[in-house]
Enzyme design. Structure first.
Site, PDB file in Angstrom:
ATOM      1  N   LYS A  83       0.810  -1.220   0.000  1.00 25.64           N
ATOM      2  CA  LYS A  83       0.000   0.000   0.000  1.00 25.64           C
ATOM      3  C   LYS A  83       0.842   1.267   0.000  1.00 25.64           C
ATOM      4  CE  LYS A  83      -4.273  -1.577   0.058  1.00 25.64           C
ATOM      5  NZ  LYS A  83      -5.132  -1.339  -1.130  1.00 25.64           N
ATOM      6  N   GLU A  85      -9.599   6.424   3.112  1.00 21.50           N
ATOM      7  CA  GLU A  85     -10.492   5.397   3.632  1.00 21.50           C
ATOM      8  C   GLU A  85      -9.647   4.178   3.952  1.00 21.50           C
ATOM      9  OE1 GLU A  85      -9.829   5.676   0.455  1.00 21.50           O
ATOM     10  OE2 GLU A  85      -9.270   3.588   0.080  1.00 21.50           O
ATOM     11  N   SER A 140       1.455  -9.686  -1.148  1.00 23.02           N
ATOM     12  CA  SER A 140       1.196  -8.255  -1.015  1.00 23.02           C
ATOM     13  C   SER A 140       1.407  -7.707   0.390  1.00 23.02           C
ATOM     14  CB  SER A 140      -0.231  -7.949  -1.474  1.00 23.02           C
ATOM     15  OG  SER A 140      -1.149  -8.749  -0.757  1.00 23.02           O
TER      16      SER A 140
END
Lengths: 374, 255
Positions: A68, A90, A356
């Site tokens: 991220k 968010e 990830s």
């Protein structure tokens, strides 16, 4: 109503991203702050289990524990160049919220993270991390009080604060230019895979790339530089939840139809009347009723192969990776691992799995499963 | 002649548009609310079609939408209610809703059925103008419906003119860049509405968002052709039976 916000971004994002000073700063932070390039690791025991060659792209080793941050670093540098003073985001599981709070601390900008009240209750450690990093976490109390509603609240905030605020969307969703911009920031994943494979094997193209898909940011990044390489199979793994037909699933390509959600037209899980359905997945990061328009296109065109893994299959895959490779994956990434059982491999071919994120945030869930896996 | 155009021809000022959410407080409240609103002085009625993710609405209207969905309200049900009310309908009706449910119903079918049910205009805040102009405008016009765009203080003059050109019926001036139900400083609003007025738009302008009582309604009417009240009316509906609370609410604003 978002027109002025989005228009400014649309007009300027590509120009800013191409400025040499931006590229330099972004690359420097990725290297020295995030810890890139992340390793491409030949998982020997996992490979022999499937009698093939499986590489793990170790996004779990990024600062803050997931891919991220590739995007939040890029967007915070962009926000500063746009003269924004206030950042909103968010978050579902809290990974994107933490990655946003982190870069806001880095830049000294005010940070407000919207998070569903239900998610706040089940992701306490990440809420604490965001607060420690100086962010304000505002509970989304509307609707089902999860990621979809947190996104609604963030968009409402942006409508109310159009001039001084930048909205860092965490996935390849939302109005243009977000799906494209986030994919570009995440494309560093596949750029590195290509270079690392070349060095490791002499060939830069694998047989396939496998990634989990909620909104689809890590998959977009892992697929990006292979999109125009038809020999590379792109495998997207969605969260089947308790099963596609169980009524508690998040497999958007299986259950969704064309619709409009959060400013883009894509596949959306919805009722016959067009009301958005609350999805379910054990992994909060995949618990989203839509999918990025890029992935909807890969699905519709047949370029991508879409599989799904249930909650239980993902849990099993997480325990298997932990025991075989000494790596505890995030529940999201465990869905990509779980799909290995649905694929067939040739011995010499190369499969790359985008790992990830790491599993620290999921230890609560894993601990509850410990007995059945001991 | 189109009913909205007709209304503004007869009276160019002090137009009171009241919003309510279809299916709130009860699934069958629609007829009673419409009757009371037109009897007690609403010039125009805007009906919200409930949606699971109403991005342009504040907490009060969100909650009413959620209740309405729980009550079972759908576009099909609403249009059926409106069809049966049509013989009694005296004021122009505008439907406000979000694109996704309309797309699932079928955009053209929606326009056809809405028009047949007596609806005069549409507001779809998440349908951008370019998509409207290139993909939907023809259909809306084919069924004789008005399409109303929202403008905000952030909307540039060029774009206000563009939206005015594409709109018919009226232009919906959001009184601040804000979701519904937020209190706003009327001075800032005045500057913005003065600016809008100086553009001499082809459409009348109604002010929405933040109008809640007689004072704010009167203030808005100084600068625009009228105003839209939504959140405050939804709150008023909680006070008692539909007819009684509607009468009290409208008397409070108009008398």
């Amino acid at each position: 109503m978002l027109y002025p916000n989005v228009e400014e971004l649309r007009a300027r994002y590509l120009g800013i991203m191409e400025e040499p000073s931006f590229v330099k700063e972004y690359d420097d932070l990725l290297r020295n702050y995030v810890g890139r390039p992340t390793p491409l690791y030949l998982a020997r025991r996992l490979s022999s289990r499937f009698n093939t060659r499986i590489y793990l792209k170790r996004e779990d080793l990024c600062h803050t524990g997931a891919h991220k941050i590739n995007n939040t670093i890029g967007q915070i540098l962009l926000a500063r160049r746009l003269g924004k003073k206030r950042i909103i985001a968010e978050t579902g599981a809290g990974q994107h919220g933490v990655a946003t709070a982190t870069v806001c601390a880095l830049e000294g900008l005010e940070c407000i993270v919207y998070m569903g009240a239900v998610d706040i209750a089940r992701q306490a450690p990440n809420v604490a991390r965001m607060k420690m990093l100086g962010a304000k976490v505002i509970p989304a109390l509307s609707g089902s009080q999860t990621l979809k509603d947190a996104t609604n609240e963030a968009i409402r905030d942006w409508i109310n604060n159009p001039s001084d605020t930048h909205y860092i969307i965490g996935s390849v969703v939302g109005p243009h230019p977000y799906p494209d911009m986030v994919a570009r920031f995440q494309s560093v994943i596949s750029r590195e895979i290509k270079a690392q494979l070349k060095e490791e094997t002499g060939k830069e193209l694998p047989a396939r790339v496998v990634a989990c898909v909620g909104g689809g940011s890590n998959a977009a990044g892992a697929f990006y530089h292979f999109l125009d390489e038809p020999s590379v199979q792109l495998v997207a793994v969605e969260a089947a939840g308790e099963g596609i037909a169980s009524g508690r699933s998040a497999a958007t390509t299986q259950l969704g139809k064309a619709g409009v959600l959060h400013g883009s037209k894509s596949l959306v899980m919805q009722t016959a009347d067009g009301q958005v359905i609350e999805p379910h997945s054990i992994s909060a990061g995949l618990d989203y009723p839509g999918i990025g328009p890029l992935h909807a296109h890969l699905f519709a065109s047949g370029r991508g192969r879409f599989l799904s893994a249930t909650d239980q299959e993902a849990l099993n895959a997480a325990f298997e990776l932990a025991r075989l490779e000494g790596i505890i994956p995030a529940l999201e990434s465990a869905h990509a691992l779980a799909a290995l059982k649905q694929l067939s491999f040739r011995e010499e071919e190369v499969t790359v799995i985008c790992l990830s994120g790491r599993g620290d945030k999921d230890m609560d869930t894993y601990m509850k499963q410990m007995e059945s896996h001991s | 002649m189109n009913k909205i155009e007709d209304l503004f021809k007869k009276r160019s000022g002090d137009i009171l548009n009241i919003y309510f959410t279809a299916g709130y407080p009860e699934l069958a409240s629609t007829t009673g609310i419409l009757t009371a609103l037109q009897n007690y002085g609403a010039d125009l009625i805007e009906i919200g079609m409930p949606y699971s993710d109403p991005l342009a609405d504040g907490p009060v209207i969100q909650a009413s939408s959620m209740k309405a969905l729980q009550n079972g309200m759908t576009i099909a049900t609403l249009l059926e209610q409106l069809r049966s009310f049509k013989p009694q309908l005296k004021v122009p009706l505008v439907l406000m809703g979000y694109m996704n449910p309309v797309l699932q119903y079928g955009f053209e079918r929606f326009c056809a059925d809405a028009s047949e049910a007596g609806v005069s205009g549409l507001i779809i805040p998440d349908l951008p103008w370019l998509e409207y102009e290139t993909g939907y405008r023809e259909i809306v016009k084919k069924y004789g419906l008005d399409f109303i765009f929202l403008v905000t203080p952030e909307t540039t003059e060029d774009r206000v003119r563009k939206l005015d050109k594409l709109s018919s019926g009226f232009v919906y001036a959001v009184s601040s860049s804000s979701t519904t139900g937020t209190d706003k400083n009327m001075n800032k609003v005045a500057t913005y509405l003065e600016r809008l007025r100086s553009y001499q738009l082809k459409n009348p302008v109604l002010v929405g968002f933040g109008i809640k009582d007689k004072a704010s309604f009167r203030e808005a009417c100084r600068y625009a052709n009228g105003a839209i009240i939504g959140t405050a009316y939804i709150q008023a509906l909680k006070q008692g039976p539909v007819e009684e609370s509607t009468r009290k609410f409208l008397e409070g604003i108009l008398n």
